[in-house]
Design an enzyme around this catalytic site. Structure first.
Site, mmCIF file in Angstrom:
data_model
loop_
_atom_site.group_PDB
_atom_site.id
_atom_site.type_symbol
_atom_site.label_atom_id
_atom_site.label_comp_id
_atom_site.label_asym_id
_atom_site.label_seq_id
_atom_site.Cartn_x
_atom_site.Cartn_y
_atom_site.Cartn_z
ATOM 1 N N ASP A 175 0.924 -1.192 -0.048
ATOM 2 C CA ASP A 175 -0.083 0.011 0.105
ATOM 3 C C ASP A 175 0.915 1.170 0.058
ATOM 4 O OD1 ASP A 175 -2.202 1.649 0.424
ATOM 5 O OD2 ASP A 175 -2.446 1.259 2.225
ATOM 6 N N HIS A 176 0.433 2.438 -0.338
ATOM 7 C CA HIS A 176 1.013 3.625 -0.119
ATOM 8 C C HIS A 176 0.586 4.235 1.152
ATOM 9 C CE1 HIS A 176 1.084 3.550 -4.884
ATOM 10 N NE2 HIS A 176 2.136 3.270 -4.371
ATOM 11 N N HIS A 349 -5.330 4.022 0.522
ATOM 12 C CA HIS A 349 -6.146 3.006 -0.007
ATOM 13 C C HIS A 349 -5.926 2.327 -1.190
ATOM 14 C CE1 HIS A 349 -8.954 4.841 2.964
ATOM 15 N NE2 HIS A 349 -8.695 5.985 2.608
ATOM 16 N N HIS A 350 -4.540 2.128 -1.444
ATOM 17 C CA HIS A 350 -3.954 1.608 -2.619
ATOM 18 C C HIS A 350 -3.383 0.299 -2.465
ATOM 19 C CE1 HIS A 350 -3.100 5.983 -4.333
ATOM 20 N NE2 HIS A 350 -4.226 5.679 -4.250
ATOM 21 N N CYS A 351 -4.264 -0.539 -1.618
ATOM 22 C CA CYS A 351 -3.887 -1.938 -1.383
ATOM 23 C C CYS A 351 -3.825 -2.782 -2.638
ATOM 24 C CB CYS A 351 -4.911 -2.611 -0.376
ATOM 25 S SG CYS A 351 -4.697 -1.995 1.005
#
Ligand SMILES: Cc1cc2nc3c(=O)[nH]c(=O)nc-3n(C[C@H](O)[C@H](O)[C@H](O)COP(=O)(O)OP(=O)(O)OC[C@H]3O[C@@H](n4cnc5c(N)ncnc54)[C@H](O)[C@@H]3O)c2cc1C
Length: 407
Positions: A175-176, A349-351
């Site tokens: 994730d980021h 929210h970049h899983c």
């Protein structure tokens, strides 16, 4: 490769500004320039330029680096979700059935083949050809493990019968991590002022009449890409200028209102996991993003955070900004920065990455998204990214869906 998937990015877009090699018009997904930027956005561009970060009119075009307005998945100043763009116009197709509030309990696997799915209420849906799993980077590994597909020791610990021992399912989570610098503004320069009830009503009216103003804004429509590692092959930092504060949980709104500049390191080396807390399909999974476990991620993240402080401290923004509030002057050493990150950072929210695609049999899915070791099963969502992309994940995931549809 990039050239193979570029047409799928174009295909999905109905872009209101760009068309050509990198952008499409006439596709199902509305992509628009921001409807409601504020003067502080232009001052932010000047501040970035003062530090050598150029303005870029299209960071999703030929060159990614630079400060920029993002394009948004909006159509006519309304959010264009994938449901609105892809499902609603096709509701009457005979080969499409959409079931709402229908949760899948498990994938039914018999003799190494995915036969269909069992719903939470016990009903079964049989697959005529294939099951295509698209439950997201958290949901897909969760459902697979509930179906007995995952690390055998973990499944056995929970009393789940093992259909396939695949340790990579639910591993490789990326994730980021968003870090934020918040400054108090010296006047009504951001959308914070609309927190007052009477101004909220006015904002609603403005949107209904003009389709502009704060309601038309995503609040994070300005930002850009730059380098934590100056030798990186392409930008490894992303910024989002938030036109307000109090947006992030745990940060109190300031009396005068504020502005937020987020940064995230785009190529994390740390890897987390999605595992099950229990065999009960109603239970939430255990998500361990394992942020900054790799010291390199810490160092790069801290560089990004310091750069956001520098940008907000530039003269170009002095007419808008009263003072930096977070991290603030008390955070000086790298240890203090890391403590700050531990307290104040959050997911972007970049899983991605939990059912990673790869060329050999140890990967979870093949390059054609077929599940290694289970017949009749494919995965098509953000979980198949071997490494999280160096940007936002929505458009790449839509590309994965478009490409999967062609397969
Ligand atoms: C709050 C938030 C803000 C974001 N903002 C941006 C942004 O500005 N830009 C950007 O590019 N990306 C953004 N993202 C990321 C982007 O939305 C995701 O990368 C993208 O949606 C991933 O798509 P997906 O298909 O992999 O998973 P999802 O979109 O999560 O879709 C998975 C679907 O499967 C369903 N599902 C899961 N389990 C089951 C089950 N057991 N039974 C039935 N259905 C199930 C879920 O309900 C969901 O509808 C954001 C994400 C979040 C959460």
């Amino acid at each position: 490769g990039y050239e193979d998937v570029l047409p799928y990015f174009r295909k999905s877009e109905d872009n209101d500004t760009f068309e050509g090699r990198y952008h499409g018009k006439g596709g199902p997904m509305g992509v628009s320039k921001p409807a409601a930027p504020l003067p502080i956005c232009e001052a932010y561009f000047k501040a970035a330029q003062a530090l050598g970060i150029p303005f870029n009119s299209d960071v999703t075009g030929a060159v990614q680096e630079g400060a920029a307005y993002y394009q948004l998945t909006q159509k006519n100043a309304r959010r264009a979700s994938t449901a609105m763009a892809f499902l609603h116009p096709n509701r009457s197709r005979p080969n499409l059935t959409v079931k709402l509030r229908a949760n899948v309990r498990r994938i039914i696997v018999e003799a190494g083949r995915a036969m269909g799915v069992e719903m939470m209420d016990g009903t079964r849906i049989a697959a005529e050809q294939e099951v295509i799993l698209s439950a997201g980077a958290i949901g897909s590994p969760r459902l697979l493990q509930l179906s007995g597909i995952g690390p055998a020791d973990h499944l056995q610990d929970l009393g789940i019968e093992v259909a396939l021992d695949q340790p990579q399912v639910g591993s490789n989570l990326q994730d980021h991590l968003d870090l934020y610098c918040i400054a108090e503004v010296s006047g009504p320069h951001t959308y914070d002022r609309f927190a007052k009830p009477h101004l909220s009503v006015l904002a609603g009216l403005q949107y209904l009449i003009t389709r502009k103003g704060p309601v038309a804004s995503s609040l994070f429509e300005t930002g850009g890409f730059w380098y934590a590692d100056p030798d990186a092959r392409s930008p490894d930092l992303q910024f989002h200028l938030g036109l307000g504060t109090g947006i992030e949980a745990g940060v109190a709104a300031m009396p005068e209102g504020g502005v937020t500049l987020n940064s995230c390191y785009l190529r994390p080396r740390s890897r987390g996991t999605v595992r099950l807390a229990s065999s009960d399909p109603a239970m939430a999974p255990l998500i361990d993003p394992n942020y900054c476990a790799d010291p390199y991620d810490r160092e790069m993240s801290i560089r990004g955070l310091k750069l956001t402080q520098e940008i907000l401290g530039q003269d170009a923004l002095s007419g808008f900004i009263k003072a930096e509030r977070l991290p603030g002057p008390d955070v000086r050493t790298d240890d203090e920065y890391f403590d700050f990150i531990c307290q104040h950072s959050k997911t972007s929210h970049h899983c991605a990455g939990t059912c990673a695609m790869g060329p050999d049999g140890t990967a979870v899915v093949t390059p054609r998204l077929r599940f290694n070791g289970i017949n009749g099963l494919r995965v098509a969502d953000a979980s198949i990214m071997p490494r999280v992309v160096s940007s936002n994940t929505n458009a790449p995931t839509i590309m994965i869906g478009e490409k999967a549809a062609d397969m």
